[in-house]
Design an enzyme around this catalytic site. Structure first.
Site, PDB file in Angstrom:
ATOM      1  N   GLU A   1      26.830  -5.541  14.032  1.00 13.00           N
ATOM      2  CA  GLU A   1      26.825  -4.808  15.106  1.00 13.00           C
ATOM      3  C   GLU A   1      28.668  -4.332  15.156  1.00 13.00           C
ATOM      4  O   GLU A   1      29.154  -4.853  16.197  1.00 13.00           O
ATOM      5  CB  GLU A   1      26.517  -5.632  16.476  1.00 13.00           C
ATOM      6  CG  GLU A   1      25.119  -5.696  16.777  1.00 13.00           C
ATOM      7  CD  GLU A   1      24.407  -4.649  16.996  1.00 13.00           C
ATOM      8  OE1 GLU A   1      25.174  -3.422  17.078  1.00 13.00           O
ATOM      9  OE2 GLU A   1      23.128  -4.710  17.452  1.00 13.00           O
TER      10      GLU A   1
ATOM     11  N   GLU B   1      16.644  -8.662  12.348  1.00 13.66           N
ATOM     12  CA  GLU B   1      16.624  -9.391  13.648  1.00 13.66           C
ATOM     13  C   GLU B   1      15.206  -8.655  14.305  1.00 13.66           C
ATOM     14  O   GLU B   1      15.101  -7.620  14.244  1.00 13.66           O
ATOM     15  CB  GLU B   1      17.645  -9.359  14.603  1.00 13.66           C
ATOM     16  CG  GLU B   1      19.010  -9.884  14.182  1.00 13.66           C
ATOM     17  CD  GLU B   1      20.053  -9.881  15.069  1.00 13.66           C
ATOM     18  OE1 GLU B   1      19.967  -9.466  16.360  1.00 13.66           O
ATOM     19  OE2 GLU B   1      21.158  -9.618  14.672  1.00 13.66           O
TER      20      GLU B   1
HETATM   21  C1  IPT Z   1      21.332  -8.647  18.551  1.00 10.76           C
HETATM   22  C2  IPT Z   1      22.793  -9.420  17.828  1.00 10.76           C
HETATM   23  O1  IPT Z   1      22.732  -8.875  16.595  1.00 10.76           O
HETATM   24  C3  IPT Z   1      22.631 -10.627  17.780  1.00 10.76           C
HETATM   25  O2  IPT Z   1      23.787 -11.261  17.304  1.00 10.76           O
HETATM   26  C4  IPT Z   1      22.133 -11.220  19.214  1.00 10.76           C
HETATM   27  O3  IPT Z   1      23.174 -11.068  20.263  1.00 10.76           O
HETATM   28  C5  IPT Z   1      21.006 -10.684  19.604  1.00 10.76           C
HETATM   29  O4  IPT Z   1      21.149  -9.387  19.667  1.00 10.76           O
HETATM   30  C6  IPT Z   1      20.631 -10.880  20.929  1.00 10.76           C
HETATM   31  O5  IPT Z   1      20.408 -12.327  21.079  1.00 10.76           O
HETATM   32  S1  IPT Z   1      21.989  -7.146  18.903  1.00 10.76           S
HETATM   33  C7  IPT Z   1      21.155  -6.439  20.284  1.00 10.76           C
HETATM   34  C8  IPT Z   1      21.983  -5.101  21.013  1.00 10.76           C
HETATM   35  C9  IPT Z   1      19.943  -5.761  19.877  1.00 10.76           C
END
Ligand code: IPT
Length: 995
Positions: free
Chosen positions: A423, A502
């Site tokens: 990010e 993720e």
């Molecule tokens: C995403 C981040 O990469 C991760 O660090 C964490 O914050 C997660 O979200 C949520 O818990 S970014 C998000 C805008 C999809």
């Protein structure tokens, strides 16, 4: 002084002074002195405090003591400030590269004796493995240099500054610096020297760095060595005794690749390592070599020629007391736990972990995506204006970060992909990082999710797509373009291996739908799996005012800006307790698939390369959950990617109980991560004979009554149940509310075309708007018949014309009491409902209801979109163990597909409830808790739940799914609970018997 200082803390330069180039973190036999331990410490509220403390003769008598490694905000009971949690937002003004004058600054000092015999060293190096965020170091008053890059290693040449005997080292650490803008990861801000500090004696003729790149093809290993050393270090010898390798290189020019025969490959499943040394006359480096080849072929990511599927987790370094301070015992146990839950991959979100973690990953076996320490997410707020990722002033810092990342960990076979960060928008500095990696390490692919159009990365990566969005990437549908891509860019991206860096946001109770993502992995070879967000909660152990320990999250330390409990989004609670989601993950990704077919079963081995010779297959037959037979299946060894057919045991089918065959694939021997007998995969096969459900008896003799009567074991007054089996009871009362989960509370909207949610409004807000948490009721009729009672209630909430009609019929059927509840919503309900259930209150009286024994799905809680870990069986648990201690209390404890339930009080059975399926064969679930959904919804932490004198039983005809809406898609439509008519039928018997 002021301007000089602010220029220093706001300088994007990665370091200065005698900072040495990055190199591997090596296990060397050269002398080293750990400077971990107590240091003298002083904290100042700003950076503008005199740097007089660096002087040799400075008196630090008035200072405190702080351990190294540690975060100062976690030490001294608040004497040194408090931790801050933010996700995306910067906890300081967005004024890059400047930071506020309020900049906690920690001054560290300690003395050390230079060991005797170090005078022979050619150089003395001072190494810091992690300091957050900007630091300067002095030795005997001489400035050695400074650096930023909190989760990266920095070495300084201090040869000229050290002296025989007593020395003083002083370090100044600023919490905030320009570097903070590029370290905006979603986690606690935890300043301090939090990793090891070591003084190294570098011998003349020593080995500065070594890289043993390996390859593997069909039994043949290849080593492509790189040795960084002065000419005086040669000859240098590589030894791998187990493989008979003893390769002497007389000069640097002779260091060329070599082939090694008779090699076993390294994989995450069979992490075969060979002990190696690389030695000069002056120094010997110990390495553990794993032979493996990483490559991309078309849209396939392969290791040793075979496709890799990541069943991964995002791993932050988090410990409830130590923060990001590494504890090897805890980390090893954590990784062993991952293995026990079928996790095979780790993304080191969002920075390099302690270097030892990679040793553990090599040894236990994980595919690792090693991520650089980089995130600038807070620039999103300002439309990415001023984002360092595209600002030339930041180029050296970006390159420095990736170099320190790659150089430190390049020897690990577990590391199969480099990731530039997380990010950080996009920009030329990221492209430059990627170019540097490609030049330095031609083998391992480069990942960065933010490169949506694929300009500089080798794999296509998404976070939190919906299942249809993910599927769109897997197919070559030219008419649908990918995120931010033109048709041509879409085609380019579809030509690459695809992974989910993720997915499945595991915040609180959830996520749902692991299985839907996993199904895509098996359908589309392009999709190489993904990494659940995230492995563990980051709660910090704190104490409530009444002395109760709890796990703190954002806001618990009085932060000015914070992101609440968004940091509690792991499959593991802060205290290492696996949540039901981790069990669900394990079941969904288990490496074996069973297909039953009469007397046979096909067992498919879904592993990367390991066969099934490490497993034994145990079976058992249960009648209504009671084991009646068991044994071991004779299963041929099944190679990876293959299936084997086995003949199943003869199953004795019961005429009047459910008959289930369960097969557990268990470890045949102890491993480094689990004991023999550990269950790797499970399957169940239902052999039950269909038995008719007794029909509800029609009655014609209803007549008005006062509702005060006794029916078998039940007493009623005014149509309401007052006593059951001799105990006071209230209810049944319609319950449509559940304590909102974090997903229920999220206003996000990620399901295209679904009308189950409203964009920008959470489900929980809609439920509260409709008053589901504050239902009232009006009794419409009370009627009696022979051995029966019927009431009709109209249930609704204040200021709402919506209602639910609840018809309750109690009757005596033989020696059982039957309760039938017909639940029928009025028209006009527009939102999904959390549940359709009936609630019984069981006040403590003399002996509280404090446990349950049930035949149904268990042992863990389950919900419609999270049912894989639940198996059919007979289970028992005390009431306290039926709920999960989510960091923020919320819906928990629902056990699905109940057949029968016995409420217990100590060793006594209080009442037994048999749940009959409805006409569509659907069975209810149950929850037994010491708190009502309304009480749970009120509490921000477990310790805020009131003392309870009542047990609450809720029998649910249905529950809403879990989804992943806290960060990702809402509940999939199939598992969303829309208001609808439901019937519950329960048969109840009672009387105290002893279990
Ligand atoms: C995403 C981040 O990469 C991760 O660090 C964490 O914050 C997660 O979200 C949520 O818990 S970014 C998000 C805008 C999809």
């Amino acid at each position: 002084m002021l301007s000089e200082l602010s220029a220093y803390v706001s300088d994007p330069a990665p370091g200065h002074g005698a900072l040495l180039p990055a190199r591997s973190w090596l296990h060397s036999d050269a002398a080293a002195l750990s400077l971990n331990g107590p240091w003298r410490f002083r904290l100042s509220p700003t950076a503008s405090v005199a740097a007089d403390f660096v002087a040799d003769d400075f008196s630090d008598d008035g200072w405190g003591t702080l351990a190294v490694p540690a975060h100062w905000v976690l030490e001294g009971d608040g004497a040194y400030g408090r931790p801050i949690y933010t996700n995306i937002q910067y906890p300081f003004p967005i004024d890059p590269p400047h930071v506020p004058d309020e900049n906690p600054t920690g001054d560290y000092r300690r003395r050390f004796d230079l060991p005797e015999g170090w005078s022979g060293a050619e150089r003395i190096v001072l190494r810091f493995d992690g300091v957050e965020s900007l630091f300067t170091v002095w030795v005997n008053g001489v400035e050695a240099g400074g650096a930023s890059g909190s989760r990266l290693a920095h070495e300084f040449d201090v040869t000229d500054a050290v002296r025989p005997g007593d020395n003083v080292v002083a370090v100044r650490v600023h919490q905030w610096s320009a570097a903070s803008y590029v370290e905006d990861q979603d986690q606690w801000w935890l300043p301090g020297i939090f990793r090891d500090v070591t003084l190294l004696a570098r011998p003349a003729g020593g080995i500065e760095d070594v890289w043993l790149r390996t390859g593997y093809t069909a039994g043949q290993g290849r080593i492509d060595p790189e040795v960084t050393a002065d000419a005086s270090a040669f000859p240098v010898t590589l030894r791998i005794p187990e493989l008979g390798v003893e390769q002497v290189w007389a000069t640097a020019a002779e260091v060329v690749p070599l082939e090694v025969a008779g090699v076993e490959p390294w994989s995450a499943e069979e992490p075969r390592l060979y002990e190696a040394t690389v030695s000069s006359a002056a120094e010997s480096i110990a390495l553990r070599v794993g032979f493996r080849t990483v490559e991309i072929r078309g849209d396939q990511f392969l290791v040793n020629g075979r496709r890799v599927v990541f069943h991964g987790v995002n791993r932050h370094e988090a410990h409830p007391e130590r923060g990001r301070v590494f504890d090897e015992r805890h980390a090893r146990e954590d990784l062993a736990r991952m293995k026990r839950f079928n996790v095979n991959a780790i993304r080191t979100s969002h920075y390099p972990p302690h270097p030892r973690l990679l040793d553990l990953a090599d040894e236990l076996g994980f595919w690792v995506v090693l991520e650089c320490d980089l995130e600038t997410h807070g620039f999103d707020k300002v439309g990415w204006v001023g984002n360092p990722s595209d600002d030339p002033a930041w180029r050296p810092a970006y390159l420095d970060r990736i170099q320190r990342t790659v150089e430190r960990d390049k020897n690990h076979p577990s590391v199969v992909i480099w990731s530039l960060g997380n990010e950080a928008g996009t920009g030329s500095n990221l492209a430059a990082m990627s170019a540097w990696v490609h030049a330095r390490d031609a083998e391992r692919p480069v990942h960065y999710e933010g490169d949506h159009t694929g300009e500089y990365t080798d794999v296509y990566s998404l976070m939190y797509p919906t299942v249809p969005e993910a599927e769109r990437v897997c197919t070559d549908d030219a008419s649908s373009t990918l995120l931010d891509c033109t048709p041509a860019q879409s085609a380019r991206q579809r030509g690459k291996p695809f992974l989910l860096c993720e997915y499945a946001h595991a915040m609180g109770n959830g996520p749902g739908a692991f299985d839907q993502y996993e199904a895509l992995v098996h359908e589309y070879p392009r999709l190489h799996g993904g990494f659940v967000w995230e492995w563990r909660d980051h709660g910090l152990l704190a104490t409530a005012s009444d002395g109760t320990p709890y796990y703190a999250y954002g806001g618990d330390f009085g932060e000015v800006v914070h992101d609440g409990n968004f940091v509690m989004d792991g499959m593991l609670l802060s205290d290492d307790v696996p949540t039901p989601s981790l069990h669900e993950f394990k079941a969904v990704v288990q490496p074996l698939r069973f297909a039953f077919d009469g007397e046979k079963a096909a067992i498919t081995n879904l592993r990367h390369s390991a066969d099934t010779s490490d497993l034994r297959f145990l079976w058992r037959v249960e009648h209504d959950g009671v084991s009646v037979d068991s044994g071991e299946l004779d299963v041929p060894v099944v190679a990876a990617g293959e299936s084997g057919r086995v003949t199943l045991p003869r199953v004795a089918v019961s005429p009047d109980a459910e008959t289930w065959l369960t097969i557990d694939a268990v470890l045949a021997t102890d491993t480094t991560w689990a004991a023999e007998g550990h269950v790797v995969a499970t399957a169940q096969y239902d052999h039950s004979v269909r038995r008719p459900v007794p029909r509800a008896r029609p009655r014609a003799d209803w007549r008005p009554g006062d509702g005060t009567l006794t029916l078998g074991i039940a007493d009623f007054a005014g149509g309401s149940l007052t006593r059951l089996a001799g105990r006071a009871v209230t209810g049944p009362r319609l319950e449509l509310f559940r304590a909102p989960t974090d997903n229920d509370e999220s206003p996000g909207d990620r399901l295209e075309g679904s009308d189950d949610s409203v964009a920008g409004v959470s489900s929980a807000d809609l439920w509260r708007r409709d008053g589901l948490d504050r239902l009232t009721s009006r009794r419409v009729t009370v009627e009696h018949a022979t051995d029966a009672l019927r009431t009709v209630d109209k249930v609704s909430a204040a200021d709402s014309a919506l209602s639910v009609t609840v018809e309750t019929i109690w009757s005596v059927e033989g020696d059982e009491l039957e309760l039938r509840v017909e639940i029928e919503p009025s028209s006009g309900w527009r939102t999904v409902w959390p549940r359709i259930g009936v609630h019984f209150g069981l006040p403590d009286g003399t002996a509280p209801v404090d446990g349950a024994e049930w035949f149904g799905l268990g042992p863990f809680e389950s919900y419609p979109d999270s049912l894989h870990a639940a198996r059919t069986g007979l289970f028992a648990a005390p009431v306290g163990e039926l709920s999960v201690d989510y960091a923020r209390p919320q819906e928990t404890g629902h056990r699905s597909q109940l057949r029968h339930l016995t409420l217990t009080s100590g060793a006594d059975r209080v009442v037994r409830i048999t749940a009959l399926p409805d006409t569509q064969g659907r069975r209810p679930g149950f929850t037994l808790s010491r708190h009502t959904p309304q009480q749970i919804a009120e509490a921000r932490h477990p310790f805020e739940l009131p003392d309870s004198t009542t047990s609450h039983l809720i029998i649910d005809a249905a529950q809403h799914g879990l989804g992943s809406r806290a960060c990702g898609p809402d509940v999939w439509p199939e598992f969303a609970l829309r208001p609808e008519a439901r019937t519950l039928r329960l048969r109840i018997t009672g009387g105290p018997t002893t279990t």
